[in-house]
Design a protein around this motif. Structure first.
Motif, PDB file in Angstrom:
ATOM      1  N   ALA A 156      30.473  41.420  32.697  1.00 26.32           N
ATOM      2  CA  ALA A 156      31.836  42.065  32.549  1.00 26.32           C
ATOM      3  C   ALA A 156      32.689  41.406  31.796  1.00 26.32           C
ATOM      4  O   ALA A 156      32.726  39.981  31.792  1.00 26.32           O
ATOM      5  N   THR A 157      33.449  41.849  30.983  1.00 26.49           N
ATOM      6  CA  THR A 157      34.569  41.137  30.337  1.00 26.49           C
ATOM      7  C   THR A 157      35.755  40.540  31.258  1.00 26.49           C
ATOM      8  O   THR A 157      35.787  41.310  32.350  1.00 26.49           O
ATOM      9  N   PRO A 158      36.329  39.490  30.975  1.00 22.28           N
ATOM     10  CA  PRO A 158      37.403  39.122  32.089  1.00 22.28           C
ATOM     11  C   PRO A 158      38.334  40.260  32.373  1.00 22.28           C
ATOM     12  O   PRO A 158      38.885  40.416  33.681  1.00 22.28           O
ATOM     13  N   GLU A 159      38.764  40.913  31.341  1.00 25.58           N
ATOM     14  CA  GLU A 159      39.927  41.536  31.610  1.00 25.58           C
ATOM     15  C   GLU A 159      39.535  42.864  32.329  1.00 25.58           C
ATOM     16  O   GLU A 159      40.279  43.349  33.352  1.00 25.58           O
ATOM     17  N   ALA A 160      38.392  43.083  32.401  1.00 27.72           N
ATOM     18  CA  ALA A 160      37.828  44.432  33.225  1.00 27.72           C
ATOM     19  C   ALA A 160      37.786  43.945  34.862  1.00 27.72           C
ATOM     20  O   ALA A 160      37.830  44.871  35.536  1.00 27.72           O
ATOM     21  N   GLN A 161      37.819  42.631  35.101  1.00 27.82           N
ATOM     22  CA  GLN A 161      37.962  42.203  36.484  1.00 27.82           C
ATOM     23  C   GLN A 161      39.226  41.475  36.686  1.00 27.82           C
ATOM     24  O   GLN A 161      39.355  40.860  37.604  1.00 27.82           O
ATOM     25  N   SER A 187      41.336  36.928  29.332  1.00 26.42           N
ATOM     26  CA  SER A 187      40.425  35.917  28.552  1.00 26.42           C
ATOM     27  C   SER A 187      41.170  34.721  27.979  1.00 26.42           C
ATOM     28  O   SER A 187      40.613  33.884  27.992  1.00 26.42           O
ATOM     29  N   ALA A 188      42.683  34.851  27.474  1.00 27.49           N
ATOM     30  CA  ALA A 188      43.296  33.864  27.151  1.00 27.49           C
ATOM     31  C   ALA A 188      43.403  32.611  28.178  1.00 27.49           C
ATOM     32  O   ALA A 188      43.420  31.395  28.053  1.00 27.49           O
ATOM     33  N   ALA A 189      43.824  33.289  29.467  1.00 22.85           N
ATOM     34  CA  ALA A 189      43.887  32.190  30.359  1.00 22.85           C
ATOM     35  C   ALA A 189      42.697  31.705  30.867  1.00 22.85           C
ATOM     36  O   ALA A 189      42.529  30.397  31.374  1.00 22.85           O
ATOM     37  N   LEU A 190      41.497  32.431  30.789  1.00 23.82           N
ATOM     38  CA  LEU A 190      40.325  31.687  31.357  1.00 23.82           C
ATOM     39  C   LEU A 190      39.853  30.592  30.194  1.00 23.82           C
ATOM     40  O   LEU A 190      39.433  29.645  30.398  1.00 23.82           O
ATOM     41  N   ILE A 204      44.312  45.156  30.043  1.00 20.78           N
ATOM     42  CA  ILE A 204      44.020  45.751  28.671  1.00 20.78           C
ATOM     43  C   ILE A 204      43.172  44.729  28.004  1.00 20.78           C
ATOM     44  O   ILE A 204      43.640  43.469  27.954  1.00 20.78           O
ATOM     45  N   ASP A 205      42.049  44.972  27.368  1.00 20.86           N
ATOM     46  CA  ASP A 205      41.465  44.106  26.564  1.00 20.86           C
ATOM     47  C   ASP A 205      41.886  43.534  25.623  1.00 20.86           C
ATOM     48  O   ASP A 205      42.682  44.124  24.669  1.00 20.86           O
ATOM     49  N   ASP A 206      41.664  42.165  25.282  1.00 22.92           N
ATOM     50  CA  ASP A 206      42.243  41.393  24.364  1.00 22.92           C
ATOM     51  C   ASP A 206      41.014  40.890  23.587  1.00 22.92           C
ATOM     52  O   ASP A 206      40.353  39.943  23.580  1.00 22.92           O
TER      53      ASP A 206
END
Length: 486
Positions: free
Chosen positions: A12-17, A21-24, A329-331
């Motif tokens: 899954a995308t990070p945002e979905a969980q 993503s920027a922090a990851l 929200i997806d980035d």
């Protein structure tokens, strides 16, 4: 006992969980920048893989030697065997091995229980591992039982790989099969883990405390099983009560509030700060379970033994605050940057040239090597346009290590047997780092170990320097001298 699982960890995308993503990306960059020799990383949130990375040339299919992370798997076997009624956690250790128990058994030894082995509270002053495995008769069990017990069992923490070996021996003694075989239908197959390799002692017993090799995703599945309190794909593989006991503090092991080695010890699991716990192997093998965040993080690497706190510090500093309760929200821009970063990670490589004027003069030469701990007697080189073949002759064998220029060449080697690998997969990379100096990096890529071998050609002589990246012993380079014979 349970069917072989074809269950795949969902992605899954990070945002979905609930992770930006920027922090990851910041976390991955911090690990890449501040920790030397991370080899792989996999992060699960809410049961989904949100980031997976291999620092090239490491790859998903390559199993990694887990060292003491093996202990957590051994404890799992113990929990299963207890649940199946093979023995009890308060059974005396000597009750399993009457034929190996000293004739004069001390009250302290007689008082040692299975739970004391699990919690590293055997009562020993030091881990008897070295003396135990050095016995000429190969009877490690007897070596353990003959070691003086100086503290009341259950009262004094001493990290003890020998104790885990004894747990493996108890599982084998009571179930009549080796621990790795016992776990196969109960743990490995249900989790979809194949190709399990675990070293065996001279007594034919799984080492228990070390020696297990698994892929990064296999370890992630194991961590997810514990996060899910022993339930997998709707089946309770491991008793929930055992997961709670194994991951809870069973004994105090320090008082430093800033150290993840002083937060208490469970049953072959370390307690961490921030409510987490982990299986842990030397040189950077981690399986971190974070119940409060519903997350699992697996790391493998070749981290210096004195720097193993650093990756954990970065987890708490960067990753922990990034985990939010709700979906984000997806980035798409940050997701693309993260994907590109993960796809282009690589371990540091040597910089140099693929050719040198001296190459044609030393190619084909054979050198007699002075006495050395690697037992190398002769060495020769064949330089070509694509790479170099190094032929090494010892007293017992002759082997060739092929290294590429700006590319890794796969092979096998028994030259590094001091790490108990009789014949191990290797990959090698080489370059001319000076007009008269060729440097070759040899990665034992299913282990943390990396050797840098520098060959300095001076007239008819050869000066060799061998440097290992991590070690239990000295990291000082080994210098060898040799002279041309042909």
């Amino acid at each position: 006992m349970f069917p072989i699982s074809d269950y795949k960890l969902p992605r899954a995308t990070p945002e979905a969980q609930g992770i930006a993503s920027a922090a990851l990306l910041q976390f991955i960059e911090a690990m890449d920048t501040h920790v030397n020799q991370i080899h792989s990383l996999m992060l699960l949130r809410h049961g989904h893989v949100v980031a997976e990375a291999w620092w090239s040339p490491y790859a998903p299919a390559y199993p990694q030697l887990l060292f003491s992370l093996s202990k957590s798997f051994t404890a799992t076997a113990v929990g299963l065997a207890i649940a199946e009624g093979y023995f009890a956690i308060d059974d005396p250790v000597i009750s399993f091995f009457p034929e190996h128990t000293p004739a004069e058994c001390s009250p302290m030894l007689a008082a040692m229980r299975v739970r004391d082995l699990l919690s590293m509270a055997t009562g020993h002053a030091d881990d008897p591992w070295v003396s135990m495995i050095s016995r000429q008769d190969g009877n490690w069990i007897k070596g353990f039982l003959e070691t003086p017990v100086v503290y009341a069992p259950g009262t004094h923490f001493v990290y003890n790989t020998s104790a885990t070996y004894m747990l493996s021996a108890i599982v084998q003694q009571t179930t009549t099969i080796r621990l790795d075989e016992y776990l196969k239908p109960r743990l490995f197959e249900p989790l979809g883990i194949e190709h399990v390799d675990w070293h065996i002692s001279p007594q034919g017993i799984t080492l228990g405390g070390i020696g297990l090799s698994l892929t990064t995703e296999a370890v992630a599945r194991f961590g997810q099983l514990y996060l899910q309190k022993g339930c997998w794909n709707g089946i309770q593989l491991l008793p929930e009560a055992w997961v709670g006991q194994a991951s809870a503090m069973q004994i105090i092991n320090g008082a430093d509030p800033h150290s993840d080695w002083a937060q208490g010890y469970g049953y072959q699991f370390w307690r961490c700060r921030h409510g987490a716990y982990r299986g842990d192997g030397v040189f950077g093998q981690y399986c971190i379970v974070m119940p409060e965040q519903d997350a699992v993080l697996v790391i493998t690497g070749g981290v210096d033994v004195f720097a193993m706190q650093q990756p954990l510090n970065l987890v708490w500093e960067y990753l922990l605050p990034a985990m939010q309760a709700e979906r984000l929200i997806d980035d798409t821009l940050a997701q693309r940057q993260l994907t590109e970063k993960l796809a282009n990670l690589q371990v540091p490589t040597i910089h140099g040239e693929s050719s040198a004027a001296i190459a044609q003069h030393v190619s084909g030469r054979s050198y007699q090597v002075d006495s050395n701990s690697f037992m190398i007697e002769r060495i020769s080189f064949d330089f070509s346009a694509t790479g170099c073949s190094v032929v090494v002759q010892t007293a017992t064998a002759t082997e060739t290590i092929v290294c590429g220029y700006r590319t890794w060449s796969l092979g096998r080697s028994s030259l590094f047997a001091q790490h108990f690998f009789d014949d191990t997969p290797v990959m090698a990379y080489g370059a001319w780092t000076a007009p008269d100096r060729f440097t070759m990096v040899v990665r034992l890529y299913q282990t943390p170990f990396v050797y840098t071998m520098e060959y300095h050609f001076v007239d008819a002589e050869l000066l060799m320097t061998i440097q290992i990246n991590v070690s239990f012993d000295s990291l000082a380079p080994l210098v060898l001298t040799a002279r041309q014979v042909t």
